[in-house]
Design a protein around this motif. Structure first.
Motif, mmCIF file in Angstrom:
data_model
loop_
_atom_site.group_PDB
_atom_site.id
_atom_site.type_symbol
_atom_site.label_atom_id
_atom_site.label_comp_id
_atom_site.label_asym_id
_atom_site.label_seq_id
_atom_site.Cartn_x
_atom_site.Cartn_y
_atom_site.Cartn_z
ATOM 1 N N UNK A 83 85.552 5.026 40.059
ATOM 2 C CA UNK A 83 86.463 5.115 41.205
ATOM 3 C C UNK A 83 87.421 6.408 41.151
ATOM 4 N N UNK A 84 87.746 6.635 42.471
ATOM 5 C CA UNK A 84 88.957 7.917 42.643
ATOM 6 C C UNK A 84 89.984 7.718 41.358
ATOM 7 N N UNK A 85 90.423 6.586 41.270
ATOM 8 C CA UNK A 85 91.742 6.235 40.522
ATOM 9 C C UNK A 85 91.080 6.730 38.948
ATOM 10 N N UNK A 86 89.885 6.753 38.708
ATOM 11 C CA UNK A 86 89.167 6.644 37.464
ATOM 12 C C UNK A 86 89.685 5.682 36.558
ATOM 13 N N UNK A 87 90.053 4.458 36.964
ATOM 14 C CA UNK A 87 90.414 3.540 35.890
ATOM 15 C C UNK A 87 89.762 2.330 36.392
ATOM 16 N N UNK A 88 88.436 2.420 37.503
ATOM 17 C CA UNK A 88 87.573 1.444 37.675
ATOM 18 C C UNK A 88 86.202 1.961 37.683
ATOM 19 N N UNK A 89 85.239 1.240 36.989
ATOM 20 C CA UNK A 89 84.161 1.602 36.825
ATOM 21 C C UNK A 89 83.231 0.412 37.388
ATOM 22 N N UNK A 90 82.007 0.891 38.186
ATOM 23 C CA UNK A 90 80.873 0.054 38.680
ATOM 24 C C UNK A 90 79.561 0.673 37.986
ATOM 25 N N UNK A 91 79.080 -0.517 37.411
ATOM 26 C CA UNK A 91 77.787 -0.057 36.720
ATOM 27 C C UNK A 91 76.647 -1.041 37.243
ATOM 28 N N UNK A 92 75.872 -0.508 37.730
ATOM 29 C CA UNK A 92 74.585 -1.385 38.332
ATOM 30 C C UNK A 92 73.410 -1.463 37.411
ATOM 31 N N UNK A 93 73.004 -2.679 37.517
ATOM 32 C CA UNK A 93 71.880 -3.049 36.491
ATOM 33 C C UNK A 93 70.572 -2.369 37.232
ATOM 34 N N UNK A 94 69.854 -1.846 36.104
ATOM 35 C CA UNK A 94 68.633 -1.192 36.640
ATOM 36 C C UNK A 94 68.066 -2.241 37.763
ATOM 37 N N UNK A 95 66.955 -1.539 38.545
ATOM 38 C CA UNK A 95 66.358 -2.114 39.625
ATOM 39 C C UNK A 95 65.545 -3.416 39.116
ATOM 40 N N UNK A 96 65.218 -4.334 39.615
ATOM 41 C CA UNK A 96 64.399 -5.430 39.128
ATOM 42 C C UNK A 96 64.974 -6.087 37.750
ATOM 43 N N UNK A 97 65.953 -6.116 37.435
ATOM 44 C CA UNK A 97 66.449 -6.567 36.147
ATOM 45 C C UNK A 97 66.110 -7.970 36.115
ATOM 46 N N UNK A 98 65.468 -8.488 34.977
ATOM 47 C CA UNK A 98 65.149 -9.756 34.704
ATOM 48 C C UNK A 98 66.381 -10.565 34.563
ATOM 49 N N UNK A 99 66.261 -11.972 34.723
ATOM 50 C CA UNK A 99 67.283 -12.681 34.473
ATOM 51 C C UNK A 99 67.579 -13.158 33.107
#
Ligand SMILES: [Cu+2]
Length: 126
Positions: A83-99
């Motif tokens: 995030x521009x504030x640098x205090x929030x981070x979004x982390x995507x799971x890799x594509x086709x992640x298993x349950x």
């Protein structure tokens, strides 16, 4: 003499506590489940991070929620979206992640130069 020492120690504690990047919120919460329509984990910190010197390692634990993070279950590194504030981070799971259960090991450097770390366990049920 003793009073001076106590004062010095409490000043030291006060100054180190200030500026640490503490985890203030996460989606999902620790032990929680990632919403079916989202494959993104969000971490919010109390202070801005130095993203270049912060590390987010995601591990797939399968059905064992209590499994440890090992090299064998570590997933390919995904660049976090900061995030521009640098205090929030979004982390995507890799594509086709298993349950199953995942463990996110995080270690972040705050602007004051202090490192904080923690773990977040969550379930993914796409
Ligand atoms: Cu600090």
């Amino acid at each position: 003499m003793r009073t001076t020492l106590v004062l010095a120690v409490s000043l030291l504690l006060a100054s180190t506590a200030l500026g640490h990047a503490r985890l203030t919120a996460s989606t999902p919460a620790d032990g929680g489940t990632l919403a079916a329509d989202s494959a993104t984990v969000t971490l919010s910190f109390s202070e801005p991070l130095q993203p270049r010197f912060s590390d987010f390692s995601l591990h797939f634990l399968g059905e064992n929620a209590d499994a440890e993070a090992t090299r064998g279950n570590r997933l390919p590194r995904q660049a976090p979206d900061v995030d521009p504030s640098r205090s929030r981070v979004d982390l995507a799971l890799p594509d086709a992640s298993e349950p199953g259960w995942y463990l996110l090991d995080w270690e972040v450097l705050a602007e004051d130069g202090h490192t904080t770390r923690g773990k977040l366990r969550f379930q993914y049920q796409p």
